[in-house]
Design an enzyme around this catalytic site. Structure first.
Site, short mmCIF file in Angstrom:
data_model
loop_
_atom_site.label_atom_id
_atom_site.label_comp_id
_atom_site.label_asym_id
_atom_site.label_seq_id
_atom_site.Cartn_x
_atom_site.Cartn_y
_atom_site.Cartn_z
N ASP A 61 -51.01 14.20 -51.95
CA ASP A 61 -51.79 13.76 -50.80
C ASP A 61 -51.02 14.12 -49.54
O ASP A 61 -50.08 13.43 -49.15
CB ASP A 61 -52.06 12.25 -50.90
CG ASP A 61 -52.96 11.77 -49.76
OD1 ASP A 61 -53.19 12.54 -48.80
OD2 ASP A 61 -53.42 10.61 -49.83
N LYS B 291 -56.07 14.55 -41.52
CA LYS B 291 -55.49 14.24 -40.20
C LYS B 291 -55.30 15.43 -39.24
O LYS B 291 -56.12 15.65 -38.38
CB LYS B 291 -54.19 13.46 -40.39
CG LYS B 291 -54.46 12.06 -40.97
CD LYS B 291 -53.31 11.11 -40.78
CE LYS B 291 -53.72 9.66 -41.02
NZ LYS B 291 -53.62 9.18 -42.38
N PHE C 138 -50.39 5.24 -49.75
CA PHE C 138 -51.64 5.03 -49.03
C PHE C 138 -52.51 6.26 -49.20
O PHE C 138 -52.08 7.37 -48.93
CB PHE C 138 -51.41 4.78 -47.54
CG PHE C 138 -52.71 4.51 -46.80
CD1 PHE C 138 -53.27 3.24 -46.80
CD2 PHE C 138 -53.37 5.52 -46.15
CE1 PHE C 138 -54.48 2.99 -46.16
CE2 PHE C 138 -54.59 5.29 -45.50
CZ PHE C 138 -55.14 4.02 -45.50
C1 PLP Z 1 -54.49 8.53 -43.33
C2 PLP Z 1 -54.31 8.85 -44.77
C3 PLP Z 1 -55.39 8.84 -45.67
C4 PLP Z 1 -56.78 8.42 -45.24
O1 PLP Z 1 -57.31 9.32 -44.32
P1 PLP Z 1 -58.61 8.89 -43.47
O2 PLP Z 1 -58.90 10.13 -42.66
O3 PLP Z 1 -58.22 7.72 -42.66
O4 PLP Z 1 -59.69 8.60 -44.40
C5 PLP Z 1 -55.17 9.23 -46.96
N1 PLP Z 1 -53.94 9.58 -47.38
C6 PLP Z 1 -52.88 9.61 -46.56
C7 PLP Z 1 -51.55 10.04 -47.07
C8 PLP Z 1 -53.01 9.23 -45.23
O5 PLP Z 1 -51.96 9.20 -44.41
#
Ligand code: PLP
Length: 419
Positions: free
Chosen positions: A239, A268, A154
């Site tokens: 990520d 986050k 994700f």
């Molecule tokens: C939550 C998340 C995103 C997206 O972040 P947003 O602040 O919702 O745009 C991208 N990558 C990972 C691994 C995430 O957990």
């Protein structure tokens, strides 16, 4: 309006909490005014303190979701509150024609926490998705176009980031997406090695897959990913939007793998709830890929967001929250293992990013039961409950959840049986 704040910890099986008339009224107004992409909100929250939140009818919940790994310091942490208040009183926003001590200071602290080599750099965005978008553009600047990502991964919902996100339900309604993205099974070194070619600009991976259900790869996987990308001249972009900023017990999860990626995305936890994202580029070669004018953001790294980020990083360091997250994670695992409950298959994750893995698809029902018992948890998959509590959560608070867990599991599985 005054808020009743019940003091004592909830007992093993507290009276079920029932959202009341203020909640009902606001949910009606929500339905009439908000786009329906999130479905019906589970609660209407009013305020918080530490790991606790209160709904608009005065019910108190232990927040083990933490805004999905966002509220690193919990709610209303005095250091974050005063940093934001002071910065707001000085200046909130200035545009990126200018900079501020807060912006420079946060960038320096991130680079130091990451152990980034000389010549590394930070680009500030406002969300995880935007950090990933910046990473996609960084990858394009290698002159190659293909990107390899992982099944289950994700990376956000904007159309570029969505091309890296794997879940068909998120992607399919928006096809065709950015071309050249290929997904390989996660934690499969051979599949990764086979997919990465001289046309690969970057491999983009989560060090632990959060949204997929807190999936922890073999420790050798990230090492292999580092070797495979280095050999092919491709970037390794991790990520760490969910895993970063102390969530897994180190500043960044890549540090536990003992590798240095070419770039890292953050968001986050970084602002403790104030929106801020970042792309960190490691070393001068990667940091010079995006030239002046090739990327930008109006809000990115504004003084307010940067002051929040500094407050979060300073507090994590000053209060020893990395070691605390590690200890609390291990404590939680030990306590849940000790239950020996037949519906619990185990606990995955690291630090305070955890999933309680169930033997049946009852996670949504358990989450509902938990809520009425005063605990917020997230059914990240049908058979896994994600816990990503504030890093300040205490052993007693975690224990209070573990005490009610068998009852929650029993009630959810008995409902299942009668269906
Ligand atoms: C939550 C998340 C995103 C997206 O972040 P947003 O602040 O919702 O745009 C991208 N990558 C990972 C691994 C995430 O957990």
């Amino acid at each position: 309006m005054s808020d009743p704040r019940p003091d004592p910890m909830p007992g093993p099986m507290p009276e079920p909490l029932v959202p009341g008339p203020r909640t009902a009224e606001l949910l009606d107004r929500y339905a009439a005014s908000l786009l329906g992409v999130f479905g019906v909100p589970q609660l209407v929250l009013d305020h918080g303190e530490g790991p606790w939140v209160w709904d608009v009818d005065g019910n108190r919940y232990l927040d083990l979701v933490g805004g999905i790994a966002v509220n690193a310091l919990g709610h209303a942490h005095p250091v974050l509150v005063s940093a934001v208040a002071e910065q707001a009183a000085a200046m909130v926003h200035i545009s990126n024609f200018y900079t501020s001590a807060a912006q420079v200071g946060l960038a320096e602290r991130i680079l130091a926490a990451a152990g980034a080599p000389e010549g590394s750099a930070v680009f500030f965005a406002n969300s995880g998705t935007e950090a990933v978008e910046a990473a996609v553009k960084l990858a394009r600047r290698t002159g190659r176009t293909d990107i390899v990502a992982a099944e289950g991964g994700f990376h956000g919902r904007s159309t570029g980031a969505l091309a890296l996100t794997h879940k068909p339900a998120y992607r399919d309604p928006f096809a065709p997406l950015l071309p050249g993205v290929r997904h390989v099974p996660y934690d499969d070194v051979d599949a990764l090695a086979a997919a990465v070619t001289q046309a690969t600009s970057a491999v983009v991976l989560e060090p632990i897959q959060g949204e997929a259900g807190v999936i922890v790869p073999d420790p050798a996987y990230l090492t292999a990913a580092r070797e495979i990308t280095a050999r092919a001249g491709a970037l390794l972009i991790l990520d760490e939007v969910q895993t970063g900023v102390g969530r897994t017990g180190t500043w960044f999860a890549f540090q536990q793998a003992g590798i240095l990626p070419d770039a890292v995305t953050l968001a986050k936890g970084l602002g403790g709830g104030v929106p801020v994202g970042a792309l960190v580029t490691m070393g001068p070669r990667v940091s010079h890929l995006l030239a002046p004018g090739q990327h930008g953001s109006t809000f990115g790294g504004n003084p307010l967001a940067a002051a929040a980020g500094i407050a979060v990083l300073d507090t994590i360091e000053r209060d020893g929250l990395l070691a605390h997250a590690t200890a609390m994670g291990e404590h939680l695992v030990a306590r849940i293992d000790a239950l020996g409950h037949p519906v619990v298959a185990g606990v995955r994750g690291a630090g305070l990013l955890r999933a309680i893995v169930l033997t049946a698809d009852v996670a949504p029902a358990v989450a509902v039961a938990a809520r009425s018992a005063g605990f917020l948890v997230n059914a990240v998959t049908p058979s896994a409950l994600r816990l990503a509590p504030p890093l300040v959560v205490t052993a007693d608070q975690l224990d209070s959840f573990v005490e009610v867990l068998p009852g929650l599991l029993d009630s959810a599985t008995s409902q299942e049986g009668t269906r």
